[in-house]
Design a protein around this motif. Sequence first.
Motif, PDB file in Angstrom:
ATOM      1  N   THR A 112      -2.754   5.791 -15.039  1.00 11.04           N
ATOM      2  CA  THR A 112      -4.142   6.122 -14.739  1.00 11.04           C
ATOM      3  C   THR A 112      -4.320   6.277 -13.237  1.00 11.04           C
ATOM      4  O   THR A 112      -3.592   5.663 -12.452  1.00 11.04           O
ATOM      5  CB  THR A 112      -5.106   5.034 -15.251  1.00 11.04           C
ATOM      6  OG1 THR A 112      -6.459   5.419 -14.971  1.00 11.04           O
ATOM      7  CG2 THR A 112      -4.842   3.697 -14.578  1.00 11.04           C
ATOM      8  N   ASP A 113      -5.293   7.087 -12.843  1.00 12.08           N
ATOM      9  CA  ASP A 113      -5.743   7.103 -11.454  1.00 12.08           C
ATOM     10  C   ASP A 113      -7.208   6.652 -11.400  1.00 12.08           C
ATOM     11  O   ASP A 113      -7.927   6.953 -10.456  1.00 12.08           O
ATOM     12  CB  ASP A 113      -5.556   8.478 -10.810  1.00 12.08           C
ATOM     13  CG  ASP A 113      -6.306   9.584 -11.541  1.00 12.08           C
ATOM     14  OD1 ASP A 113      -7.139   9.270 -12.421  1.00 12.08           O
ATOM     15  OD2 ASP A 113      -6.065  10.767 -11.233  1.00 12.08           O
TER      16      ASP A 113
ATOM     17  N   ALA B 156      -0.199   3.156 -11.499  1.00 11.26           N
ATOM     18  CA  ALA B 156      -1.644   3.024 -11.746  1.00 11.26           C
ATOM     19  C   ALA B 156      -2.369   3.033 -10.410  1.00 11.26           C
ATOM     20  O   ALA B 156      -2.088   2.215  -9.536  1.00 11.26           O
ATOM     21  CB  ALA B 156      -1.948   1.738 -12.506  1.00 11.26           C
ATOM     22  N   GLY B 157      -3.284   3.974 -10.244  1.00 13.30           N
ATOM     23  CA  GLY B 157      -4.064   4.054  -9.014  1.00 13.30           C
ATOM     24  C   GLY B 157      -5.521   3.758  -9.272  1.00 13.30           C
ATOM     25  O   GLY B 157      -6.029   3.979 -10.374  1.00 13.30           O
ATOM     26  N   GLY B 158      -6.206   3.256  -8.266  1.00 14.04           N
ATOM     27  CA  GLY B 158      -7.628   2.965  -8.401  1.00 14.04           C
ATOM     28  C   GLY B 158      -8.029   1.820  -7.504  1.00 14.04           C
ATOM     29  O   GLY B 158      -7.456   1.623  -6.431  1.00 14.04           O
TER      30      GLY B 158
ATOM     31  N   ALA C  65      -1.887  -0.944   9.894  1.00 12.87           N
ATOM     32  CA  ALA C  65      -2.852   0.110   9.586  1.00 12.87           C
ATOM     33  C   ALA C  65      -2.129   1.437   9.398  1.00 12.87           C
ATOM     34  O   ALA C  65      -1.273   1.818  10.193  1.00 12.87           O
ATOM     35  CB  ALA C  65      -3.875   0.224  10.716  1.00 12.87           C
ATOM     36  N   THR C  66      -2.468   2.150   8.328  1.00 12.02           N
ATOM     37  CA  THR C  66      -1.776   3.394   7.998  1.00 12.02           C
ATOM     38  C   THR C  66      -2.506   4.642   8.484  1.00 12.02           C
ATOM     39  O   THR C  66      -1.912   5.716   8.562  1.00 12.02           O
ATOM     40  CB  THR C  66      -1.600   3.526   6.477  1.00 12.02           C
ATOM     41  OG1 THR C  66      -2.893   3.599   5.868  1.00 12.02           O
ATOM     42  CG2 THR C  66      -0.828   2.344   5.917  1.00 12.02           C
ATOM     43  N   GLY C  67      -3.812   4.528   8.756  1.00 15.68           N
ATOM     44  CA  GLY C  67      -4.576   5.688   9.189  1.00 15.68           C
ATOM     45  C   GLY C  67      -5.247   6.443   8.062  1.00 15.68           C
ATOM     46  O   GLY C  67      -5.887   7.464   8.302  1.00 15.68           O
ATOM     47  N   THR C  68      -5.115   5.963   6.836  1.00 16.57           N
ATOM     48  CA  THR C  68      -5.790   6.613   5.711  1.00 16.57           C
ATOM     49  C   THR C  68      -6.456   5.557   4.849  1.00 16.57           C
ATOM     50  O   THR C  68      -6.326   4.361   5.096  1.00 16.57           O
ATOM     51  CB  THR C  68      -4.794   7.462   4.877  1.00 16.57           C
ATOM     52  OG1 THR C  68      -5.531   8.300   3.979  1.00 16.57           O
ATOM     53  CG2 THR C  68      -3.829   6.589   4.099  1.00 16.57           C
ATOM     54  N   ASN C  69      -7.180   6.003   3.818  1.00 14.61           N
ATOM     55  CA  ASN C  69      -7.838   5.050   2.922  1.00 14.61           C
ATOM     56  C   ASN C  69      -8.242   5.778   1.649  1.00 14.61           C
ATOM     57  O   ASN C  69      -9.321   6.357   1.568  1.00 14.61           O
ATOM     58  CB  ASN C  69      -9.063   4.426   3.594  1.00 14.61           C
ATOM     59  CG  ASN C  69      -9.693   3.344   2.731  1.00 14.61           C
ATOM     60  OD1 ASN C  69      -9.018   2.752   1.891  1.00 14.61           O
ATOM     61  ND2 ASN C  69     -10.966   3.084   2.930  1.00 14.61           N
ATOM     62  N   VAL C  70      -7.361   5.794   0.670  1.00 17.71           N
ATOM     63  CA  VAL C  70      -7.624   6.478  -0.602  1.00 17.71           C
ATOM     64  C   VAL C  70      -7.302   5.540  -1.770  1.00 17.71           C
ATOM     65  O   VAL C  70      -6.522   5.862  -2.651  1.00 17.71           O
ATOM     66  CB  VAL C  70      -6.831   7.800  -0.718  1.00 17.71           C
ATOM     67  CG1 VAL C  70      -7.441   8.876   0.155  1.00 17.71           C
ATOM     68  CG2 VAL C  70      -5.360   7.605  -0.366  1.00 17.71           C
TER      69      VAL C  70
ATOM     70  N   ARG D 179      -5.923  10.413  -6.449  1.00 15.86           N
ATOM     71  CA  ARG D 179      -5.034  11.295  -7.222  1.00 15.86           C
ATOM     72  C   ARG D 179      -3.842  11.736  -6.362  1.00 15.86           C
ATOM     73  O   ARG D 179      -2.705  11.791  -6.832  1.00 15.86           O
ATOM     74  CB  ARG D 179      -5.801  12.513  -7.721  1.00 15.86           C
ATOM     75  CG  ARG D 179      -6.910  12.178  -8.697  1.00 15.86           C
ATOM     76  CD  ARG D 179      -7.620  13.429  -9.200  1.00 15.86           C
ATOM     77  NE  ARG D 179      -8.791  13.074  -9.985  1.00 15.86           N
ATOM     78  CZ  ARG D 179     -10.005  12.912  -9.473  1.00 15.86           C
ATOM     79  NH1 ARG D 179     -10.200  13.065  -8.179  1.00 15.86           N
ATOM     80  NH2 ARG D 179     -11.023  12.579 -10.247  1.00 15.86           N
ATOM     81  N   GLU D 180      -4.132  12.072  -5.103  1.00 20.67           N
ATOM     82  CA  GLU D 180      -3.056  12.475  -4.199  1.00 20.67           C
ATOM     83  C   GLU D 180      -2.111  11.305  -3.927  1.00 20.67           C
ATOM     84  O   GLU D 180      -0.895  11.485  -3.806  1.00 20.67           O
ATOM     85  CB  GLU D 180      -3.644  13.011  -2.895  1.00 20.67           C
ATOM     86  CG  GLU D 180      -4.416  14.303  -3.070  1.00 20.67           C
ATOM     87  CD  GLU D 180      -4.983  14.823  -1.764  1.00 20.67           C
ATOM     88  OE1 GLU D 180      -4.450  14.463  -0.704  1.00 20.67           O
ATOM     89  OE2 GLU D 180      -5.960  15.590  -1.806  1.00 20.67           O
TER      90      GLU D 180
END
Length: 374
Positions: free
Chosen positions: A229-230, A261-263, A355-360, A208-209
């Motif tokens: 959508t998320d 669209a996220g997911g 590599a970005t350092g995050t994973n969402v 969502r973020e």
Amino acid sequence: NAVLPDEAVRRALKAFAPRGGRVLLVAAGKAAWQMAHAAVRVLGRVDGGVVVTKYGHVKGEIPGVACYEAGHPVPDANGFAATQKALELVQGLTAGDTVLFLLSGGGSALFEQPLVPGAELQDITSQLLASGADIVEMNTIRKRLSGVKGGRFAQRCAPAQVFSIVLSDILGDPLDMIASGPAVPALLARETPKTLDNVTTRITGSVRELCRAAASACRNLGYEPVLLTDQLCCEAREAGSFLGSIVRTQAGGGRKMAYIAGGETVVHLTGKGLGGRNQELALAAAPALAGLKHCCVFSVGSDGTDGPTDAAGGYVDGDTLAALEAEGWSGYAALQNNDSYHALKAVDGLIITGATGTNVNDVAVALIGEKHRL
């Protein structure tokens, strides 16, 4: 920066109240190094620590913490060895000690003590990936084959308290499924803890973020964002075709639009090519965009990696299909062979961030520009 875990970790640590004994840090997942780095900066020091993350994701030393890199999405011997280091670290703790457990997506492969031979677990994982099983289905099986998943890691830490900060990469944020729940009880027939009274969990960060950040960036560039959508969770090529069809319908309306669209989509392997779900999604959108001006579709993984490739995702526009044909490629054949990486590489359609350092999870965006500019 909006979805990097640094601020989220700092926020969660406001509730961190160690009991006065040793404070040990264990971090697992693709965002493990970034989360551990942020945590140690906040705390000042820890009494020992282990980070297990994907190859190429360690960005430097962290005081008091040993950092290891291992295989993902298929676990490997380096991951097994690093997990053993973490288990040795938490042996013999007392009720006054605290384990700060930082967990992010990718932990299911990276943080593992297999209860079956390593080669067998690798084969099972590869078959699950090829089948198009989603992450919940995969992790349901993984828990049954692991000595650390399904709450077993937290059980190994007892009587010490476990303060767990979780960066979610699964739709709906199910704690028992994120990295297969090393600190969450599991109701399995096999011996697993059914309750855990030594664990406190803070969940932070989600797709969502990521979608909100994408919408803000699009708005700043003059586009009107629309969140579709998320919770995207279908076949990658179906999602790409759908986004392409939206562009085809809405193009020429005279407004700069961004459809978001996220997911996390899935890919059923039917060929022997190279690619990832984001690259496949983008390539599948190309036919619908063919010939359109000032329009594009791109899809990226928030961690900077997409499948077993060096790309984060892919980009296509109205010229992509013709460019592929000029290079001797068939978009349809590339999709059938799951070879989106090489097809997009041939037309400069790969998105490479490192590599970005995050994973969402992932985000896909369809942009429709005005006639004079995109």
